[in-house]
Design a protein around this motif. Structure first.
Motif, PDB file in Angstrom:
ATOM      1  N   ALA A   1      30.849  33.719 -20.990  1.00  0.00           N
ATOM      2  CA  ALA A   1      31.232  32.610 -21.863  1.00  0.00           C
ATOM      3  C   ALA A   1      30.896  32.992 -23.292  1.00  0.00           C
ATOM      4  CB  ALA A   1      30.494  31.332 -21.466  1.00  0.00           C
ATOM      5  N   GLY A   2      31.519  32.328 -24.236  1.00  0.00           N
ATOM      6  CA  GLY A   2      31.225  32.598 -25.631  1.00  0.00           C
ATOM      7  C   GLY A   2      32.318  32.081 -26.530  1.00  0.00           C
ATOM      8  N   GLY A   3      32.086  32.186 -27.821  1.00  0.00           N
ATOM      9  CA  GLY A   3      33.087  31.741 -28.769  1.00  0.00           C
ATOM     10  C   GLY A   3      32.530  31.605 -30.163  1.00  0.00           C
ATOM     11  N   HIS A   4      33.286  30.897 -30.979  1.00  0.00           N
ATOM     12  CA  HIS A   4      32.951  30.737 -32.387  1.00  0.00           C
ATOM     13  C   HIS A   4      31.968  29.596 -32.605  1.00  0.00           C
ATOM     14  CE1 HIS A   4      36.859  32.769 -32.397  1.00  0.00           C
ATOM     15  NE2 HIS A   4      36.371  33.383 -33.457  1.00  0.00           N
ATOM     16  N   PHE A   5      31.167  29.756 -33.632  1.00  0.00           N
ATOM     17  CA  PHE A   5      30.208  28.736 -34.038  1.00  0.00           C
ATOM     18  C   PHE A   5      30.954  27.511 -34.563  1.00  0.00           C
ATOM     19  CE2 PHE A   5      27.487  32.219 -33.756  1.00  0.00           C
ATOM     20  CZ  PHE A   5      26.172  31.908 -34.050  1.00  0.00           C
ATOM     21  N   GLU A   6      30.465  26.343 -34.226  1.00  0.00           N
ATOM     22  CA  GLU A   6      30.896  25.106 -34.871  1.00  0.00           C
ATOM     23  C   GLU A   6      30.071  24.980 -36.152  1.00  0.00           C
ATOM     24  OE1 GLU A   6      33.296  23.103 -33.782  1.00  0.00           O
ATOM     25  OE2 GLU A   6      33.636  24.194 -31.912  1.00  0.00           O
ATOM     26  N   GLU A   7      30.542  24.196 -37.081  1.00  0.00           N
ATOM     27  CA  GLU A   7      29.869  24.083 -38.374  1.00  0.00           C
ATOM     28  C   GLU A   7      28.399  23.693 -38.236  1.00  0.00           C
ATOM     29  OE1 GLU A   7      30.347  21.442 -42.397  1.00  0.00           O
ATOM     30  OE2 GLU A   7      32.176  22.109 -41.404  1.00  0.00           O
ATOM     31  N   ASN A   8      28.080  22.788 -37.320  1.00  0.00           N
ATOM     32  CA  ASN A   8      26.699  22.337 -37.153  1.00  0.00           C
ATOM     33  C   ASN A   8      25.832  23.360 -36.420  1.00  0.00           C
ATOM     34  OD1 ASN A   8      28.201  21.768 -34.764  1.00  0.00           O
ATOM     35  ND2 ASN A   8      26.553  20.455 -34.062  1.00  0.00           N
ATOM     36  N   GLU A   9      26.398  24.484 -35.966  1.00  0.00           N
ATOM     37  CA  GLU A   9      25.653  25.510 -35.236  1.00  0.00           C
ATOM     38  C   GLU A   9      25.393  26.766 -36.055  1.00  0.00           C
ATOM     39  OE1 GLU A   9      27.643  24.475 -30.888  1.00  0.00           O
ATOM     40  OE2 GLU A   9      28.565  25.983 -32.172  1.00  0.00           O
ATOM     41  N   LEU A  10      25.798  26.784 -37.305  1.00  0.00           N
ATOM     42  CA  LEU A  10      25.727  28.017 -38.092  1.00  0.00           C
ATOM     43  C   LEU A  10      24.336  28.625 -38.165  1.00  0.00           C
ATOM     44  CD1 LEU A  10      28.250  27.352 -40.984  1.00  0.00           C
ATOM     45  CD2 LEU A  10      28.529  28.803 -38.953  1.00  0.00           C
ATOM     46  N   ASN A  11      23.302  27.823 -38.010  1.00  0.00           N
ATOM     47  CA  ASN A  11      21.940  28.341 -38.026  1.00  0.00           C
ATOM     48  C   ASN A  11      21.286  28.286 -36.656  1.00  0.00           C
ATOM     49  OD1 ASN A  11      21.816  28.951 -40.834  1.00  0.00           O
ATOM     50  ND2 ASN A  11      21.694  26.769 -41.237  1.00  0.00           N
ATOM     51  N   ASP A  12      22.088  28.187 -35.594  1.00  0.00           N
ATOM     52  CA  ASP A  12      21.541  28.068 -34.242  1.00  0.00           C
ATOM     53  C   ASP A  12      22.482  28.703 -33.213  1.00  0.00           C
ATOM     54  OD1 ASP A  12      20.270  27.356 -31.899  1.00  0.00           O
ATOM     55  OD2 ASP A  12      19.988  25.258 -32.460  1.00  0.00           O
ATOM     56  N   ALA A  13      22.378  30.015 -33.071  1.00  0.00           N
ATOM     57  CA  ALA A  13      23.239  30.746 -32.139  1.00  0.00           C
ATOM     58  C   ALA A  13      23.033  30.283 -30.701  1.00  0.00           C
ATOM     59  CB  ALA A  13      22.990  32.250 -32.256  1.00  0.00           C
ATOM     60  N   CYS A  14      21.817  29.889 -30.357  1.00  0.00           N
ATOM     61  CA  CYS A  14      21.534  29.426 -28.999  1.00  0.00           C
ATOM     62  C   CYS A  14      22.287  28.130 -28.698  1.00  0.00           C
ATOM     63  CB  CYS A  14      20.036  29.243 -28.791  1.00  0.00           C
ATOM     64  SG  CYS A  14      19.600  28.885 -27.082  1.00  0.00           S
ATOM     65  N   ALA A  15      22.341  27.210 -29.652  1.00  0.00           N
ATOM     66  CA  ALA A  15      23.094  25.972 -29.458  1.00  0.00           C
ATOM     67  C   ALA A  15      24.568  26.277 -29.225  1.00  0.00           C
ATOM     68  CB  ALA A  15      22.922  25.055 -30.665  1.00  0.00           C
ATOM     69  N   CYS A  16      25.097  27.248 -29.941  1.00  0.00           N
ATOM     70  CA  CYS A  16      26.496  27.640 -29.776  1.00  0.00           C
ATOM     71  C   CYS A  16      26.747  28.204 -28.388  1.00  0.00           C
ATOM     72  CB  CYS A  16      26.886  28.654 -30.848  1.00  0.00           C
ATOM     73  SG  CYS A  16      28.595  29.222 -30.707  1.00  0.00           S
ATOM     74  N   VAL A  17      25.900  29.118 -27.956  1.00  0.00           N
ATOM     75  CA  VAL A  17      26.144  29.753 -26.655  1.00  0.00           C
ATOM     76  C   VAL A  17      25.968  28.749 -25.513  1.00  0.00           C
ATOM     77  CG1 VAL A  17      23.881  30.727 -25.990  1.00  0.00           C
ATOM     78  CG2 VAL A  17      25.974  31.996 -25.518  1.00  0.00           C
ATOM     79  N   LEU A  18      25.041  27.817 -25.631  1.00  0.00           N
ATOM     80  CA  LEU A  18      24.878  26.799 -24.588  1.00  0.00           C
ATOM     81  C   LEU A  18      26.068  25.835 -24.549  1.00  0.00           C
ATOM     82  CD1 LEU A  18      21.066  26.038 -24.827  1.00  0.00           C
ATOM     83  CD2 LEU A  18      22.263  27.269 -23.006  1.00  0.00           C
ATOM     84  N   ARG A  19      26.607  25.491 -25.715  1.00  0.00           N
ATOM     85  CA  ARG A  19      27.801  24.648 -25.762  1.00  0.00           C
ATOM     86  C   ARG A  19      28.982  25.357 -25.123  1.00  0.00           C
ATOM     87  NH1 ARG A  19      31.915  25.150 -28.750  1.00  0.00           N
ATOM     88  NH2 ARG A  19      30.842  26.341 -30.380  1.00  0.00           N
ATOM     89  N   GLU A  20      29.175  26.618 -25.469  1.00  0.00           N
ATOM     90  CA  GLU A  20      30.278  27.395 -24.904  1.00  0.00           C
ATOM     91  C   GLU A  20      30.132  27.529 -23.389  1.00  0.00           C
ATOM     92  OE1 GLU A  20      33.023  28.376 -26.267  1.00  0.00           O
ATOM     93  OE2 GLU A  20      32.630  28.335 -28.428  1.00  0.00           O
ATOM     94  N   LEU A  21      28.921  27.737 -22.921  1.00  0.00           N
ATOM     95  CA  LEU A  21      28.657  27.857 -21.484  1.00  0.00           C
ATOM     96  C   LEU A  21      29.052  26.576 -20.756  1.00  0.00           C
ATOM     97  CD1 LEU A  21      27.410  29.591 -19.200  1.00  0.00           C
ATOM     98  CD2 LEU A  21      25.205  28.598 -19.813  1.00  0.00           C
ATOM     99  N   ALA A  22      28.705  25.436 -21.329  1.00  0.00           N
ATOM    100  CA  ALA A  22      29.059  24.149 -20.714  1.00  0.00           C
ATOM    101  C   ALA A  22      30.563  23.909 -20.775  1.00  0.00           C
ATOM    102  CB  ALA A  22      28.307  23.019 -21.414  1.00  0.00           C
ATOM    103  N   GLU A  23      31.183  24.194 -21.926  1.00  0.00           N
ATOM    104  CA  GLU A  23      32.619  23.964 -22.083  1.00  0.00           C
ATOM    105  C   GLU A  23      33.455  24.872 -21.185  1.00  0.00           C
ATOM    106  OE1 GLU A  23      32.623  22.670 -26.816  1.00  0.00           O
ATOM    107  OE2 GLU A  23      33.677  24.492 -26.209  1.00  0.00           O
ATOM    108  N   GLU A  24      33.087  26.138 -21.127  1.00  0.00           N
ATOM    109  CA  GLU A  24      33.932  27.120 -20.440  1.00  0.00           C
ATOM    110  C   GLU A  24      33.645  27.260 -18.955  1.00  0.00           C
ATOM    111  OE1 GLU A  24      33.857  30.776 -22.667  1.00  0.00           O
ATOM    112  OE2 GLU A  24      34.376  29.737 -24.524  1.00  0.00           O
TER     113      GLU A  24
END
Length: 168
Positions: A43-66
């Motif tokens: 899983a993976g993808g692009h950062f949302e604006e509110n995640e620019l300083n939190d790569a872990c939040a991005c990867v967890l969101r992508e994991l849940a979405e995908e």
């Protein structure tokens, strides 16, 4: 005179590689404008604006979405690699996470972005992957899985050079 059109353009992305024992779950990505018909992380993808300083939040969101996988379904989540690559049009920053999937045999994982498949670790280096991902996975299989080190990788012409990124 410098071309200023693309000066400072960034693409921030995360990738997560799920493991279960000596197996790695990869996605054969289909239908993407950026990465198509290649094996990529689970899983993976692009950062949302509110995640620019939190790569872990991005990867967890992508994991849940995908994959519909929640944090309680994984363990040992770690950021292991950060890579930089200049494509000529943008600087691509990739944050590569690895985690163990709990009870993988009991979960029917599916993705709407392509086909998921488990591979023995010794086979993943034979697969066609995006440029930096190919080097990250090779390094992880050969060295990274035996350490807790965070590595930084700089893409050069035809290679990615890794160094330890120590906290000081």
């Amino acid at each position: 005179m410098h071309k200023l059109d693309n000066l400072g353009k960034l693409r921030n992305m995360t990738s997560l590689y799920l493991l279960c024992g000596d197996q790695m779950l990869l996605l054969y990505r289909q239908g993407s404008k950026v990465v198509n018909n290649l094996w990529i992380g689970s899983a993976g993808g692009h950062f949302e604006e509110n995640e620019l300083n939190d790569a872990c939040a991005c990867v967890l969101r992508e994991l849940a979405e995908e994959l519909s996988v929640t944090p309680d379904m994984i363990e040992n989540l770690r950021l292991r690699y950060i890579t930089l690559r200049n494509t000529g049009e943008e600087i691509r920053q990739n944050y590569y996470f690895f985690a163990d999937l709990k009870a993988a045999d009991n979960i029917d994982l599916q993705s709407n972005e392509g086909t998921l498949k488990w591979f023995p670790l010794e086979e993943v280096n034979k697969l066609e992957m995006p440029f930096t991902a190919q080097y990250v996975v090779k390094h992880y299989v050969e060295q990274g899985r035996y350490t807790d080190i965070l590595y930084a990788g700089i893409a050069t012409d035809g290679n990615v050079v890794f160094t330890e990124l120590s906290a000081k």
